[in-house]
Design a protein around this motif. Structure first.
Motif, PDB file in Angstrom:
ATOM      1  N   GLY C 165       0.808  -1.218   0.000  1.00 11.96           N
ATOM      2  CA  GLY C 165       0.000   0.000   0.000  1.00 11.96           C
ATOM      3  C   GLY C 165       0.842   1.269   0.000  1.00 11.96           C
ATOM      4  O   GLY C 165       1.870   1.346  -0.638  1.00 11.96           O
ATOM      5  N   ARG C 166       0.371   2.260   0.769  1.00 11.55           N
ATOM      6  CA  ARG C 166       1.040   3.559   0.767  1.00 11.55           C
ATOM      7  C   ARG C 166       2.448   3.463   1.361  1.00 11.55           C
ATOM      8  O   ARG C 166       3.370   4.135   0.929  1.00 11.55           O
ATOM      9  CB  ARG C 166       0.228   4.573   1.575  1.00 11.55           C
ATOM     10  N   LEU C 169       4.822   2.388  -1.211  1.00 11.37           N
ATOM     11  CA  LEU C 169       5.160   3.472  -2.129  1.00 11.37           C
ATOM     12  C   LEU C 169       6.189   4.411  -1.493  1.00 11.37           C
ATOM     13  O   LEU C 169       7.179   4.802  -2.117  1.00 11.37           O
ATOM     14  CB  LEU C 169       3.896   4.245  -2.490  1.00 11.37           C
ATOM     15  N   ALA C 170       5.939   4.726  -0.204  1.00  9.33           N
ATOM     16  CA  ALA C 170       6.861   5.610   0.498  1.00  9.33           C
ATOM     17  C   ALA C 170       8.245   4.980   0.565  1.00  9.33           C
ATOM     18  O   ALA C 170       9.270   5.635   0.329  1.00  9.33           O
ATOM     19  CB  ALA C 170       6.342   5.886   1.908  1.00  9.33           C
ATOM     20  N   PRO C 252       1.975   3.688  -8.531  1.00 13.36           N
ATOM     21  CA  PRO C 252       0.840   2.777  -8.342  1.00 13.36           C
ATOM     22  C   PRO C 252       0.371   2.147  -9.642  1.00 13.36           C
ATOM     23  O   PRO C 252       0.180   0.931  -9.713  1.00 13.36           O
ATOM     24  CB  PRO C 252      -0.236   3.688  -7.753  1.00 13.36           C
TER      25      PRO C 252
END
Lengths: 558, 388, 272
Positions: C165-166, C169-170, C252
């Protein structure tokens, strides 16, 4: 020679099996035709024979595949290559090398064939397929028919005993398709190669088939097949070429498989039918033409693609645009859309020059569905695509738009799960999504570039109905009549949908007018029904309608 | 009369590396100038008309740029070579943490010459490599890779083949995306890139998987004849070789380590690695169609590069003054070194004439067909309908 | 019996891991030779950059690639590798023209993440090599660029799998930034002795030049100043920024595309 025993396949656990208990055997020197509606598992079955399924698709395979009595189901495709040659749907995407000659040698290199033998086989194959003059050509410059023949040649050099082809003629214009089929018959007759091929365009292949295997024939047993003589199977097949439909309508038994057969039996039918139906020109009174082109020329990459095109498109009509691959059909569409400017002549869309218009204006005037509808799609679900289309339309039209794209899609193809990834849709659904997105901007002119590729008869019927509705403005209560232009190779589709027809060759319109007139002028574009009954008759529906009238009428008098 | 054909790409690379070796062992401007002349002459006479043939100019520019950068750096960082003062810039001392380094300062002619010599050496190495780039067909080079690298070579061929398709695909998608609205707002451009990148990638993957299926169905990647023991041997050789190289490299750098661990160890490690590499290639049971042959021109071209390297190495070994001339007087050269460099010009006479559009078999379709939008086959409309 | 086999893009056996590790050690020594070099105090001869390494490193890369693909590479993996290599090469060729925009690492990091460390390693090598062939950038620097890019790709593949998830990505953005600076630093290390020069006793020298025989710490100091002055401020930062931006905005979508490609290639075969 090759035998499938109780083959079953499903893409994931618990999903409805695509194939179930399929038994099929093919003998040396036999041409077996696989037919059936889209998505019924034709390509899957071919992949099972070649060994590409389930390796490349995922899924679960059961049953057994035997080659000369020994099981090969555990052999991957590469180990089957010397006995089974597979040519995929789009041979252009399969080319590994640069030139025709290298491509023919690639398979042999993998099998470790001695260089001297390779040299000899390449020459033999070039001659056998009649492509010797292409040997040094860059593969990317080949036409569709040439690509298909090189694709066949590339697997033939390893001397396979079975050739498996997935839709070899679907994307070809009628003459190129004839070349490919002639090549295949020569292989079957002269070399005794067995051929299994799947094809949507049954009207082209049925005359050459020894036996036929129909998938999805029996709604009670999904995933099953029926195997037998083409004439027997076609009586009940869910997919049938127009010729067979004509035969069914007329009650002919056995069914005619070639136009020649049918012509011999047509005389009494013609007497029953009477004169061909009158064709009233679509009402053009009070209608300002939407597109007018006068001697339009278009230059692309410093080559003149269109040299002098005259055409008029009116609201309420569906016009078919035909012509050989590379004749300039796509270029003409992009010129009407406005991305390509005319280098000479005069092109007016809704009274203005489309090339001068801003992109937003272009979208509200002309909607174009490109050859590959997937190019339009970039989001991860149908829902997101529709929302993006609404937002774009709102920006272009200057009014808030909500749910319009989804509503359009629902009308065109009901019951698409909005969370599906657009790439997982079937060809027909993806096309409908692209059409819906384009129509959300409410253009008065709709252009479709080869929308019929990969569609079966049912889907093509649905598309034809959809286009007629859109032309007439029957899709929404307040919808205006639209001008629709469809580029296609499919004469049968044209016969069912179009009012007018244009034939483009070498950058010029070589014939234009109402469909029946153009077909009378250019027999190569005649649909099968016209070939049998004369140019006045275009479509089986016309024949059945007249028969219903006549027979019903007779019934009433008796 | 010699028949035009493509010389084996490996021959060109051997020749070019030979010249590059010569360039790397000297800063003598006369020898380097001669080398540049040799490389340029051979490129101008032996290159064909393919896209990669035009890359030589680019390398020449990179070479010039290298020299300029070298000199600019010298000016920027200053130096302490005494001599004829060219100009004097105010010196800017950097703070203490920068090890007392100062920027600018006086700049002398000797400093300029020294920087030029160093830059020229690097530029010559680059231009020699550039010559190989311009002369050797990269696709055929990939196909001539040893069998152990067959997969990697095929990947490279696939990649090189896909590139033009990608460009086409991107152009098509860009056009198609115009049919929808454009991205608005901040970062719209980067988001617009997504609208092109995603369909292009999806499209490319679809094609690539189709290509993979096609290759698989045509026998690509069939199991070779290697046995379990052979594979063990391969692994042992590779690992052992790498260990040897590892030790050798360290010993070469640490001049206080025993010399036996340097040169000999390195050589042994390389030999083992190469053997392992050859052994890894034995699993491959493929043949080559019309494989690029090594005829005498190939041997002659390759040999000319090697001979040049060896001759100059020997000629310069005990002549440090000639290999790295000082900046005060004029550099001098010996006859042996000059002859050594001039051997490299041999390809001008022994290499076959290059293939061009004009003399290629079938004169032209390969190059011309792309310009011709319509396949010239037959009239569309047949006079008579053929009954199927 | 049913045995699910996930697309193991480039499987790394223990032997391959050993080969990769050894090759990486050699690569580190070759890159950092100015710091490793110990001059015999009695010697007076001049120190040349070890041109020998320019020949050795390609040999090592070739051995590693042969080892990784030993036992045959799946046609699907090869196709995916080919596509990503081509896209990377095009991105690099495109971005070479626009100053500061450097997009190679973006896809390399994402590809390594989705398809694993072995794949990332090979992708790093092939991407840089293909772009060099395309843009005529084959030169002595190429093997070192390939090696460092391979490390970048491999590192992306080694990032923890659990994170999604986020957070994922981070993590990728952070890694991308780090990789950009590290790449710049390592390539500077390679170019330093060539560009800033090597100090010859009793002759010319510039103040940032490499001083053979000086303590490693002193040379490292000189090098760090050199790299700070020449690239960290400008080029490297621009590259890190564009990479981070590209991963954050396009990540994404591209990740899901790559995962779809990985999924298509998943097989369950029943033996009957």
């Amino acid at each position: 020679m090759i035998e499938l025993r109780r083959i079953g396949f499903s893409y994931s656990d618990g999903a409805t099996p695509v194939l179930r208990d399929v038994d099929l055997s093919v003998e040396d020197g036999e041409l077996m035709l696989l037919a059936g509606p889209t998505g019924v598992g034709k390509s899957t079955l071919l992949g099972v024979i070649a060994g590409l399924v389930p390796t490349f698709t995922g899924g679960t395979l059961t049953g057994d595949v035997l080659l000369d009595g020994s099981s090969i189901i555990d052999l991957p495709a590469r180990e089957r290559a010397q006995s089974i040659g597979f040519v995929g749907q789009n041979p252009g995407a399969w080319f590994v090398t640069d030139t025709v000659e290298e491509e023919l040698a690639f398979g042999m290199e993998q099998l470790g064939v001695a260089p001297a033998t390779m040299r000899r086989r390449v020459e033999e194959t070039l001659d056998l397929l009649g492509i010797a003059d292409l040997r040094d050509r860059d593969l990317r410059t080949l036409s569709g028919g040439q690509q298909q023949r090189v694709g066949i040649g590339a697997v033939l050099t390893t001397h396979p005993r079975l050739l498996v082809l997935d839709e070899p003629t679907s994307a070809l214009d009628p003459t190129a398709a004839e070349d490919v089929l002639a090549t295949l018959t020569r292989l079957v007759h002269d070399l005794g190669v067995a051929v299994v091929l799947a094809e949507h365009r049954l009207e082209r292949v049925v005359p050459f088939a020894d036996r036929m295997c129909v998938l999805g024939a029996d709604p009670a047993a999904p995933g099953g097949v029926r195997v037998g003589e083409p004439a027997d199977l076609l009586l009940t097949s869910p997919v049938a070429p127009p010729l067979v439909e004509l035969g069914r309508a007329a009650g002919w038994n056995p069914l005619p498989l070639t136009v020649r057969d049918a012509r011999r039996r047509a005389r009494p039918l013609l007497d029953t039918l009477g004169p061909p139906p009158p064709r009233e020109a679509p009402e053009q009174v009070n209608r300002v033409p939407a597109v007018v082109a006068e001697r339009v020329g278009v230059v692309r990459d410093s080559a003149a693609v269109l040299t002098g095109v005259d055409l008029t498109l009116s609201p309420g009509t569906v016009t078919a645009l035909m012509g050989r691959n590379g004749a300039g059909k796509s270029t003409l569409m992009w010129a009407i859309q406005g991305r390509l400017g005319a280098s000479s002549g005069r092109l007016r869309v809704d009274g203005g020059d489309p090339h001068q218009a801003r992109p937003d204006e272009r979208r509200t005037r002309v909607g174009l569905v490109p050859q590959n509808p997937a190019d339009l799609l970039y989001l991860e679900s149908v829902r997101e695509e529709c929302a993006a289309a609404d937002a774009d339309a709102a920006h272009a039209r200057g009014v808030p738009v909500e749910g319009e794209c989804a509503a359009l899609l629902e009308r065109l193809v009901p019951d698409i799960d909005p969370s599906t990834h657009p790439r997982d849709l079937s060809e027909g659904q993806r096309l409908a999504l692209a059409v819906a997105i384009v129509l959300t901007a409410r253009p008065g002119i709709l252009l479709l570039d080869e929308p019929t590729r990969g569609l079966d008869y049912t889907a093509k019927h649905a598309l034809a109905r959809m286009l007629r509705d859109l032309a007439a403005g029957a899709d929404r209560p307040d919808a205006p009549a639209r001008a629709v232009l469809v580029a296609t190779h499919d004469v049968e589709f044209v016969a069912g949908v179009a009012d007018a027809m244009l034939v483009l060759a070498d950058g010029e319109i070589v014939s234009s007018g109402p469909v029946d007139q153009v077909i009378a002028e250019s027999p190569a574009f005649a649909p099968q029904v016209s070939k049998v009954l004369g140019t006045g008759w275009l479509h089986v529906d016309e024949v059945t309608a007249r028969l219903r009238d006549r027979l019903g009428g007779e019934g009433g008098t008796q | 009369m010699r028949v035009p054909r493509e010389l084996h790409p490996v021959a060109w690379w051997v020749w070019a590396i030979g010249l590059a070796v010569v360039a790397s062992i000297t800063t003598n401007p006369i020898l380097l100038g001669l080398l540049l002349g040799v490389a340029t002459l051979v490129v101008l006479t032996c290159r064909g008309d393919q896209p990669w043939s035009r890359s030589f100019r680019l390398y020449v520019w990179i070479g010039v740029l290298t020299i300029v950068i070298r000199i600019v750096f010298r000016v920027l960082l200053g130096g302490d070579v005494p001599g004829h003062l060219l100009f004097d810039l105010p010196s800017i001392p950097l703070p203490a943490w920068a090890a007392g380094i100062s920027l600018f300062g006086p700049f002398t002619r000797e400093e300029l010459v020294a920087a030029f010599y160093e830059g020229l050496r690097l530029a010559t190495v680059l231009i020699c490599i550039g010559a190989a780039n311009a002369l050797a067909n990269p696709k055929r080079l990939m196909k001539s890779l040893p069998p152990a690298l067959y997969e990697i070579g095929t990947t490279m061929v696939v990649a090189i083949t896909i590139v033009p398709q990608l460009v086409d695909s991107a152009r098509r998608v860009r056009a198609a995306q115009q049919l929808r609205g454009a991205e608005r707002g901040r970062l719209g451009r980067l988001r617009g890139l997504r609208r092109i990148l995603v369909p292009v990638l999806e499209d490319a993957f679809e094609r690539a998987l189709a290509l993979a299926a096609g290759m698989d169905a045509r026998g690509y990647g069939r199991a070779g004849p290697a046995t379990r023991n052979q594979r063990r041997l391969t692994g042992a050789l590779m690992l052992g070789g790498l260990c040897g190289i590892c030790t050798g490299v360290y010993a070469v750098l640490d001049q206080t380590a025993p010399r036996l661990l340097a040169g000999p160890m390195l050589a042994a490690g390389c030999a083992a690695a190469v053997l392992g590499f050859v052994s890894a290639g034995r699993r491959v049971g493929r043949t080559r169609y019309r494989a690029a042959r090594w005829a005498w021109p190939e041997y002659a071209v390759a040999a000319s590069g090697l001979v040049a390297a060896v001759t100059c190495w020997i000629a310069l070994a005990d002549q440090p003054a000639m290999a790295h001339p000082g900046v005060i007087g004029l550099p001098s050269v010996t006859l042996a070194a000059v002859v050594g460099v001039l051997v490299g010009v041999l390809p001008v006479w022994v290499a076959p004439p290059p293939l061009t559009t004009a003399n290629r078999r079938g004169a032209g379709p390969r190059a011309d067909a792309r310009l011709d939008p319509k396949p010239t086959e037959r009239p569309t409309v047949r006079q008579k309908a053929r009954t199927p | 019996m049913r045995r699910p086999a996930v697309l193991a893009a480039v499987p790394l056996r223990p032997r391959s891991v050993a080969v990769l590790a050894l090759a990486s050690v050699v690569g580190v020594i070759m890159l950092f030779w100015p710091l490793v070099l110990r001059v015999d105090p009695g010697a007076t001869e001049r120190v040349d950059p070890p041109f020998l390494f320019l020949v050795l490193l390609p040999l090592i890369l070739v051995v590693v690639l042969a080892e990784v693909s030993e036992g045959g590479m799946d046609a699907r993996v090869l196709a995916v590798l080919g596509v990503l290599t081509a896209v990377n090469a095009v991105l690099r060729a495109l971005s070479a023209g626009t100053a500061g925009v450097e997009l190679v690492f973006f896809l390399l990091v994402l590809g390594g993440r989705v398809f694993g460390p072995g794949f990332g390693y090979v992708l790093g090598c092939t991407s840089l090599f293909a772009s060099a062939l395309l843009t005529a950038g084959v030169g002595s620097w190429l093997p070192f660029q390939m090696l460092v890019a391979a490390w970048v790709g491999m590192g992306a593949g080694l990032l923890p799998r659990r994170i999604t998830g986020r957070a994922e990505l981070a993590m990728l953005v952070g890694y991308g930034v780090l990789a950009c600076y590290a790449y710049g630093l390592l390539m500077n290390m390679w170019g330093w002795p060539f560009i800033a020069g090597i100090q010859v006793p009793g002759q010319d020298s510039s103040e940032l030049a490499y001083v053979p025989g000086a303590p490693a710490a002193e040379n490292l100091h000189r090098f760090l100043i050199y790299t700070l002055l020449t690239s960290t401020g400008g080029w490297d930062t621009a590259r890190a920024l564009t990479t981070a931006l590209a991963i954050a905005l396009l990540g994404p979508a591209v990740l899901s595309t790559l995962r779809r490609a990985a999924r298509t290639a998943r097989v369950v075969r029943t033996d009957t």
